[in-house]
Design an enzyme around this catalytic site. Structure first.
Site, PDB file in Angstrom:
ATOM      1  N   SER A 577      -2.328   3.525   5.274  1.00 18.55           N
ATOM      2  CA  SER A 577      -1.271   2.618   4.528  1.00 18.55           C
ATOM      3  C   SER A 577      -1.066   1.447   5.543  1.00 18.55           C
ATOM      4  O   SER A 577      -0.914   1.658   6.674  1.00 18.55           O
ATOM      5  CB  SER A 577      -0.278   3.411   4.007  1.00 18.55           C
ATOM      6  OG  SER A 577       0.803   2.427   3.712  1.00 18.55           O
ATOM      7  N   TYR A 590       7.459   9.021   5.235  1.00 21.90           N
ATOM      8  CA  TYR A 590       6.274   8.244   4.949  1.00 21.90           C
ATOM      9  C   TYR A 590       5.586   7.458   5.975  1.00 21.90           C
ATOM     10  O   TYR A 590       4.292   7.611   6.275  1.00 21.90           O
ATOM     11  CB  TYR A 590       6.271   7.564   3.682  1.00 21.90           C
ATOM     12  CG  TYR A 590       5.183   6.879   3.008  1.00 21.90           C
ATOM     13  CD1 TYR A 590       4.161   7.988   2.774  1.00 21.90           C
ATOM     14  CD2 TYR A 590       4.837   5.639   3.195  1.00 21.90           C
ATOM     15  CE1 TYR A 590       2.886   7.295   1.857  1.00 21.90           C
ATOM     16  CE2 TYR A 590       3.829   4.971   2.427  1.00 21.90           C
ATOM     17  CZ  TYR A 590       2.709   5.731   1.984  1.00 21.90           C
ATOM     18  OH  TYR A 590       1.618   5.175   1.587  1.00 21.90           O
TER      19      TYR A 590
END
Length: 700
Positions: A577, A590
């Site tokens: 990501s 995250y």
């Protein structure tokens, strides 16, 4: 649905109501599909059917007789009318005046296009004269196991006479072609009451002047042979009885999962192969039998069989009574090298001055006592079909050796078909393989938007794909959608929790048995969470780390074990990501887990490089469409963080990017394809951002 039950007669599937009103060519198609729906009649792509039909000549308007015959490379079970070649019978008859004898018969194939009716682009097959010159309107040529068991016996002529009397004749072995067509015509003229003929080491021809009558004659002939063999072999142990025990199913699969990646690596140096495993009862009876080594060494008989399976299989040195997998693996390379040397010697003994160069010398079929049969080919469908052909050969050997003595095709005859110049020309016309042909990919999170798009991108380039996901319902839907587009041979699915060592290992073992190993690993399974650090629970932190960091580690660790066992390199892609490089507020768990993925990839790139295993990272950002993580709390949380609603979030992400463009699953899939394909063969340890531009995520 194909009927594959052995030991029982064939059902008559002809429906008069359905056939009523059909044209003769429609009846030909109907008959063909019925015959091809049962593998006991003929194998995939094997055999051919024809009808001589009165048609209107497009030039003269006159009625002319036209031969409709299965075109080159077709399959009668799945063919449609476009799969039939159409030729003027008058012109086919005229070819007899051009024929210069058996030593020149191959040149006759070049004349067939000149006989084409109505500019039909479907190429006529080498078997066209065999149908043209039989003086009946309808002709079936099939390869039933029960008939080939007669044809492959040392006394096949005697057996044919014993079973069928004068109704079905017999002709000695002759390579398919123009001369055999003349032989068939001569037989028919001299034996006008005969309804068919058994071709030694080849198959069955039957004929009639009515489509239904021809179909029923073919079935009746096969059923008579089946019934005769059942009577003769009742109570007889097949193949001389069992010499080895059969392992339990779970143990058979465990052995196959260990052997297949090793074999695949040893035979995929020039081009990647895909495997297929078969442990049906017929196979197990054969591989564990006393006479298996003798019969396997004789090779197959029917030309269709050995074109798919090579002249003989490789028998793996494995003792199921004392199953030593490691010892077998240690000896495997020597077995494969011995097979190659034997094949090269066969080529040298049999080649002609104008023979094509020797092709791949590796075995197609591998027989493992007590375990089953493994086949490898350029793609899954070919590997599966090759296995089906060898099962046909097993059935032939079972019948033939029980009532007589089985004989394979003479070595030189086998070579002359395998390296037939016409066969070589057909191979040269095959389309160029796609960029990922022969590759096997696993995609975790495969039921989500990015995962499914990535799998589809690989499938579109010829790879086989395994979708792995924890969501069983979504996984089933994703698999079926891809099966509809790419076929059942190409797609598999497995329920897998990436945080479970056992589940991950089991998934790779299943993939090894289904396809033979792995080449491309896409770690994409994920979750997303949003919480201020003071509100982040230990449970939430651990959940992110477990799935996004530990899960990627477990999937990669098992992949390295399989990839190293193969020894032919591979490509691993981490879908991380933008947040692994650029921090975001309210998402510390995250972002930290995603940063862990990126650094793990760097470490693995170092370890994998000496083995040719490349590891790269794709960093998406804000891929909302089709993504499962954007359908729950994460969507609400991120919308709240940025002070917008659900509808405005995608617009917000697009507007904040440098390029002002939305990022879609297909964009990530394209990046994953780049890292899997040979175009990136010199790239490892890299990060590719697919985020429409985010200055904070620039890697330098």
């Amino acid at each position: 649905m194909l009927k594959t039950v052995s030991g029982t007669g064939l059902d008559n599937l002809w429906d008069d109501a359905k056939a009523s009103g059909m044209t003769e060519s429609d009846k030909l198609l109907y008959r063909s599909n019925l015959l091809g729906s049962d593998k006991r009649v003929t194998n995939y792509g094997g055999g051919n059917t024809s009808a001589k039909v009165m048609e209107t000549d497009p030039l003269t308007g006159a009625e002319v007789e036209v031969l409709w015959v299965k075109g080159s490379g077709g399959d009668i079970g799945t063919i449609d009318k476009s799969g039939f070649a159409t030729l003027y019978m008058e012109k086919l008859e005229a070819l007899k005046g051009l024929y210069r004898g058996p030593e020149h018969e191959d040149e006759m194939v070049g004349y067939l296009p000149h006989c084409t009716y109505d500019l039909n682009p479907r190429a006529a097959s080498i078997d066209t004269p065999l149908h043209a010159y039989v003086p009946k309107k309808h002709v079936d040529h099939v390869h039933p196991d029960a008939i080939i068991a007669i044809a492959a016996s040392t006394n096949s002529k005697e057996l044919t006479q014993k079973i069928f009397g004068d109704e079905i004749g017999w002709l000695p072995w002759k390579k398919p072609g123009y001369e055999l067509g003349l032989w068939l015509e001569d037989f028919c003229r001299k034996n006008p009451e005969a309804k068919g003929v058994v071709l030694e080491s080849h198959g069955l021809f039957t004929w009639a002047d009515d489509a239904k009558e021809c179909y029923e004659l073919t079935l009746d002939t096969i059923n008579r042979a089946i019934a005769w063999f059942e009577e003769q072999t009742e109570g007889v142990a097949p193949f001389g009885g069992a010499a080895h025990p059969t392992l339990p199913e779970a143990e058979r699969r465990r052995v196959a999962a260990a052997l297949m990646p090793a074999i695949r690596g040893m035979i995929s140096e020039d081009s990647h192969k895909v495997g297929h495993f078969d442990d049906q009862d017929a196979v197990l009876d054969f591989v564990g039998a006393t006479d298996m080594p003798r019969l396997a060494a004789l090779g197959t008989s029917c030309p269709d069989h050995f074109l798919r399976t090579k002249i003989r299989p490789l028998v793996v040195d494995f003792d199921p009574a004392n199953p030593d997998i490691d010892g077998t693996l240690d000896r495997l390379r020597g077995m494969i090298e011995d097979y190659r040397a034997d094949y090269a010697a066969y080529y040298e003994r049999c080649k002609h001055d104008d023979s094509p160069a020797m092709r791949d010398p590796n075995a197609v079929v591998y027989l493992v006592p007590g375990v089953g049969m493994i086949t490898f080919a350029k793609d899954k469908a070919t590997a599966r079909i090759s296995g089906e052909f060898y099962v046909n050969a097993i059935n032939v050997m079972r019948g033939s050796d029980a009532v007589s003595e089985y004989q394979g095709l003479p070595e030189q005859e086998a070579f002359d078909i395998e390296y037939w110049l016409l066969e070589e020309a057909k191979l040269q016309r095959m389309p160029k393989p796609k960029s990922l042909a022969g590759r096997i990919a696993i995609v975790t999170g495969g039921a989500g938007g990015i995962g499914m798009a990535t799998a589809e991108r690989y499938l579109s380039e010829g790879a086989c794909a395994v979708l792995a996901d924890i969501d069983a319902e979504a996984l089933g839907k994703a698999k079926e959608a891809l099966v509809q587009r790419y076929g059942r041979d190409m797609v598999r699915s497995v329920e897998m929790n990436v945080t479970s060592e056992e589940a991950v290992a089991a998934a790779y073992a299943d993939m090894a048995v289904e396809f033979g190993g792995v080449d491309i690993v896409v770690s994409n399974a994920g979750i997303a969470s949003s919480a201020k650090v003071e509100d982040t629970t230990l449970e939430l932190w651990n959940k992110n780390m477990s799935i996004l960091s530990t899960g990627y580690f477990l999937v990669a660790r098992e992949a390295f074990r399989v990839l190293k066992a193969q020894g032919i390199g591979g490509s691993m892609v981490f879908v991380a990501s933008k947040n692994g490089l650029a921090a975001s507020p309210g998402a510390s768990a995250y972002c930290t887990a995603k940063a862990s993925e990126i650094h793990l990839a760097r470490c693995l790139a170092l370890e994998g490089a000496p083995e040719g295993i490349r590891v790269n990272v794709v960093n998406p950002d804000a891929v909302l469409r089709g993504s499962k993580i954007w359908t729950g709390e994460w969507l609400d949380q991120r919308a709240a963080t940025y002070g917008t609603d659900k509808e405005g979030l995608e617009e917000m992400y697009r507007d904040r990017s440098l390029l002002k463009r939305s990022v879609l699953p297909e964009d990530i899939a394209e990046a994953c394809y780049f890292f899997a394909a040979d175009t990136s063969a010199k790239s490892t340890g890299n990060i590719l951002n697919v985020d429409a531009g985010n200055v904070q995520a620039f890697t330098r």
